[in-house]
Design an enzyme around this catalytic site. Structure first.
Site, mmCIF file in Angstrom:
data_model
loop_
_atom_site.group_PDB
_atom_site.id
_atom_site.type_symbol
_atom_site.label_atom_id
_atom_site.label_comp_id
_atom_site.label_asym_id
_atom_site.label_seq_id
_atom_site.Cartn_x
_atom_site.Cartn_y
_atom_site.Cartn_z
ATOM 1 N N TYR A 60 -21.895 57.040 60.941
ATOM 2 C CA TYR A 60 -20.670 57.777 60.590
ATOM 3 C C TYR A 60 -19.453 56.856 60.649
ATOM 4 O O TYR A 60 -18.648 56.809 59.720
ATOM 5 C CB TYR A 60 -20.511 58.951 61.556
ATOM 6 C CG TYR A 60 -19.417 59.934 61.220
ATOM 7 C CD1 TYR A 60 -19.665 61.000 60.353
ATOM 8 C CD2 TYR A 60 -18.147 59.814 61.768
ATOM 9 C CE1 TYR A 60 -18.669 61.923 60.053
ATOM 10 C CE2 TYR A 60 -17.145 60.727 61.473
ATOM 11 C CZ TYR A 60 -17.412 61.783 60.612
ATOM 12 O OH TYR A 60 -16.414 62.694 60.319
ATOM 13 N N SER B 242 -11.742 59.815 58.472
ATOM 14 C CA SER B 242 -11.800 60.384 59.820
ATOM 15 C C SER B 242 -11.012 59.450 60.732
ATOM 16 O O SER B 242 -10.781 58.279 60.371
ATOM 17 C CB SER B 242 -13.263 60.416 60.285
ATOM 18 O OG SER B 242 -13.357 60.649 61.673
HETATM 19 P P1 NAD Z 1 -18.948 70.979 57.113
HETATM 20 O O1 NAD Z 1 -20.320 70.769 57.616
HETATM 21 O O2 NAD Z 1 -18.260 72.277 57.373
HETATM 22 O O3 NAD Z 1 -18.886 70.723 55.542
HETATM 23 C C1 NAD Z 1 -19.580 69.673 54.918
HETATM 24 C C2 NAD Z 1 -19.686 69.953 53.446
HETATM 25 O O4 NAD Z 1 -20.458 68.898 52.843
HETATM 26 C C3 NAD Z 1 -20.438 71.264 53.144
HETATM 27 O O5 NAD Z 1 -19.863 71.903 52.019
HETATM 28 C C4 NAD Z 1 -21.845 70.778 52.813
HETATM 29 O O6 NAD Z 1 -22.571 71.669 51.981
HETATM 30 C C5 NAD Z 1 -21.507 69.484 52.084
HETATM 31 N N1 NAD Z 1 -22.665 68.593 51.987
HETATM 32 C C6 NAD Z 1 -23.455 68.106 52.978
HETATM 33 N N2 NAD Z 1 -24.454 67.381 52.455
HETATM 34 C C7 NAD Z 1 -24.287 67.394 51.105
HETATM 35 C C8 NAD Z 1 -24.989 66.830 50.017
HETATM 36 N N3 NAD Z 1 -26.097 66.092 50.184
HETATM 37 N N4 NAD Z 1 -24.526 67.063 48.759
HETATM 38 C C9 NAD Z 1 -23.436 67.823 48.549
HETATM 39 N N5 NAD Z 1 -22.714 68.382 49.559
HETATM 40 C C10 NAD Z 1 -23.146 68.166 50.807
HETATM 41 O O7 NAD Z 1 -18.109 69.747 57.690
HETATM 42 P P2 NAD Z 1 -16.536 69.459 57.789
HETATM 43 O O8 NAD Z 1 -16.211 69.331 59.211
HETATM 44 O O9 NAD Z 1 -15.752 70.382 56.942
HETATM 45 O O10 NAD Z 1 -16.501 67.995 57.174
HETATM 46 C C11 NAD Z 1 -15.951 67.686 55.913
HETATM 47 C C12 NAD Z 1 -15.540 66.218 55.886
HETATM 48 O O11 NAD Z 1 -14.518 66.007 56.855
HETATM 49 C C13 NAD Z 1 -16.673 65.247 56.220
HETATM 50 O O12 NAD Z 1 -16.565 64.096 55.392
HETATM 51 C C14 NAD Z 1 -16.390 64.895 57.660
HETATM 52 O O13 NAD Z 1 -16.888 63.635 58.008
HETATM 53 C C15 NAD Z 1 -14.864 64.918 57.665
HETATM 54 N N6 NAD Z 1 -14.276 65.060 58.982
HETATM 55 C C16 NAD Z 1 -14.538 66.162 59.738
HETATM 56 C C17 NAD Z 1 -13.948 66.258 60.991
HETATM 57 C C18 NAD Z 1 -14.158 67.443 61.869
HETATM 58 O O14 NAD Z 1 -13.760 67.401 63.034
HETATM 59 N N7 NAD Z 1 -14.710 68.529 61.402
HETATM 60 C C19 NAD Z 1 -13.109 65.239 61.461
HETATM 61 C C20 NAD Z 1 -12.892 64.138 60.667
HETATM 62 C C21 NAD Z 1 -13.478 64.053 59.414
#
Ligand code: NAD
Length: 274
Positions: free
Chosen positions: A169, A156
């Site tokens: 985080y 991130s």
């Molecule tokens: P999201 O909530 O849409 O997806 C998260 C995924 O992780 C889902 O498939 C969920 O089922 C899975 N998950 C959660 N807990 C779990 C567990 N215990 N076991 C297995 N799977 C599990 O979120 P997102 O925004 O798509 O985030 C995905 C990644 O991207 C994360 O690592 C997040 O930190 C990172 N990220 C997101 C953003 C953003 O703005 N959305 C920015 C930077 C980084």
């Protein structure tokens, strides 16, 4: 000097045909976008994540039908090392190989440091950081055997800079950038690369939950939170997209990216350029 061009457009379109890719946390958001992009490039996909079984089944069938690849699913809980080990063993046993590992599963919790729930700290460190240690240590023997591997850690912008109220985080994301560097150094001569992608804000369920929370906390509208809180950080004033992150993951998985390893690449509209 003329450099001979060996690749055809059709080669690039299915650049990952015959490869097997496992994407953690791919039932939603960025992980699902990356899984779809890897499948579109020809890779067989192992999905993972939480969700309703029937919906996950439909996602799996849709990916297989749309892209003509195999798509399977593991329900492994990323907080549980034993569950992760079973997922890795089953993937390698069923596919006979593992070429691409995307460590994407992640959650968020926002609270001041002195009020941060201890169980949330433990859960975030387990899902956002330790799970990648476990998948990586268990993927490396199979990758070494094939002399090829691509590990992509979804960190991130918070792997590069901090923000208040996101202690767990930010700590986990800085940690995964460190893990990326060590993995890259230990595999550099083995045809394996490991890189971190550092997105700014991407519109997914994870961010949607933050918008609702911030709107309630500040007594402002959904749109004001997007404009004045989230995208205040992001100079290009728009969310990054799952398609952009998917396309980058495909590129990092190709032979063309073989010399790119150990980096933490921001996809943040200029946020970390400040
Ligand atoms: P999201 O909530 O849409 O997806 C998260 C995924 O992780 C889902 O498939 C969920 O089922 C899975 N998950 C959660 N807990 C779990 C567990 N215990 N076991 C297995 N799977 C599990 O979120 P997102 O925004 O798509 O985030 C995905 C990644 O991207 C994360 O690592 C997040 O930190 C990172 N990220 C997101 C953003 C953003 O703005 N959305 C920015 C930077 C980084």
């Amino acid at each position: 000097m003329n450099i001979p061009v060996k690749l055809q457009t059709s080669d690039l379109a299915r650049a990952l045909a015959g490869k097997v890719a496992l994407v953690t946390g791919s039932t939603s958001g960025i992980g699902l976008g990356i899984a779809r992009a890897l499948a579109a490039a020809g890779a067989d996909i192992v999905l993972n994540g939480l969700g309703v079984a029937a919906e996950i089944g439909r996602t799996r069938e849709q990916i297989a039908a749309e892209f003509g690849v195999r798509a399977s699913y593991s329900s492994a809980d990323m907080t549980r090392p034993r569950s992760i080990a079973e997922m890795m063993a089953a993937t390698i046993a069923e596919s006979g190989r593992l070429d691409i590992l995307v460590n994407n599963a992640g959650i968020q919790h926002i609270a001041p440091l002195d009020q941060f729930p201890v169980e949330k700290w433990d859960q975030i460190l387990a899902i956002n950081l330790s799970s990648a240690f476990h998948t990586t240590r268990l993927a490396l023997p199979a990758m070494r055997e094939n002399g090829f591997g691509r590990i992509i850690n979804i960190a991130s912008a918070h792997g590069l800079v901090g923000s208040p109220f996101k202690a767990a985080y930010v700590t986990a994301k800085h940690g995964i950038v460190g893990l990326t560097k060590v993995t890259a150094l230990e595999t550099a001569e083995q045809g394996i690369t490991c890189n971190a992608i550092c997105p700014g804000y991407v519109y997914t369920p994870l961010v949607e939950a933050q918008i609702d929370g911030q709107a309630r906390a500040h007594g402002i509208s959904h749109d004001q939170v997007i404009r004045d809180v989230l995208l205040a950080q992001q100079p290009n004033k728009r969310f990054a997209t799952v398609e952009e992150l998917g396309a980058l993951s495909v590129f990092l998985s190709t032979d063309a990216a073989g010399s790119i390893t150990g980096i933490a690449l921001p996809v943040d509209g200029g946020w970390t350029a400040h």
